[in-house]
Design an enzyme around this catalytic site. Structure first.
Site: not given
Ligand code: IDP
Ligand code: MG
Length: 157
Positions: A11, A51, A114, A117, A128
């Site tokens: 990212k 997303y 974070n 992905h 994807e």
């Molecule tokens: P993942 O990346 O662990 O699969 P997902 O639920 O698919 O998690 O969410 C995609 C991305 O959206 C996350 O990696 C993060 O960057 C962002 N995200 C998810 N939940 C939150 C939140 O509660 N606050 C802010 N950003 C979030």
């Molecule tokens: Mg995800």
């Protein structure tokens, strides 16, 4: 467990913090084979598709803004049970709760920024990979180390 392919995206936070190489190294060191790798600047349109499961969440606009704020590094990794292995290596979404030793646990303190992905299922991975890579951007080749990575009976092909 079969040989699978999964998608990763390094990212914008990781690219800007100079962590891309380190993160990709972890997957190589683990024994995953890189079968696709490129840099791209993702558009808001492709991110809205990627997303789509989060559309309507309060953080969605900020997430799309963040993910389109700089180029990212996209990769396709291949290996036995690769989808689950790569998810385990990344750690849980909220990096503050991600275990030490995982990529998110070691390199981030954010729920949003974070660093990585990774596809969450084989079905998602296939979609994807097709979203971000053309077939001619993926490579079939023999990794010379393959015979040292798995026992012969673990190779399902
Ligand atoms: P993942 O990346 O662990 O699969 P997902 O639920 O698919 O998690 O969410 C995609 C991305 O959206 C996350 O990696 C993060 O960057 C962002 N995200 C998810 N939940 C939150 C939140 O509660 N606050 C802010 N950003 C979030
Ligand atoms: Mg995800």
């Amino acid at each position: 467990m079969a040989i699978e392919r999964t998608l990763i995206i390094v990212k914008p936070d990781a690219v800007n913090r100079g962590l891309a190489g380190k993160i990709i190294s972890r997957f190589e060191e683990k024994g995953l084979k890189i079968v696709g790798l490129k840099m791209a600047w993702l558009t808001k349109d492709v991110l809205a598709e990627h997303y789509a499961h989060l559309k309507g969440k309060p953080f969605f606009p900020g997430l799309v803004e963040f993910m389109s704020s700089s180029p990212v590094v996209l990769g396709v990794l291949e290996g036995r049970n690769a989808v689950e292995v790569v998810r385990l290596m990344c750690g849980v979404t909220d990096a503050n709760k991600a275990a030490a030793g995982t990529i998110r646990g070691d390199f981030s303190m954010s729920t949003s920024c974070n660093v990585i992905h990774a596809s969450d299922s084989l079905d998602t991975a296939n979609k994807e990979i097709a979203r971000f890579f053309r077939p001619d951007e993926l490579f079939n080749y023999d990794l010379n180390s393959l015979k040292y990575l798995y026992a012969p009976d673990e190779l399902g092909r």
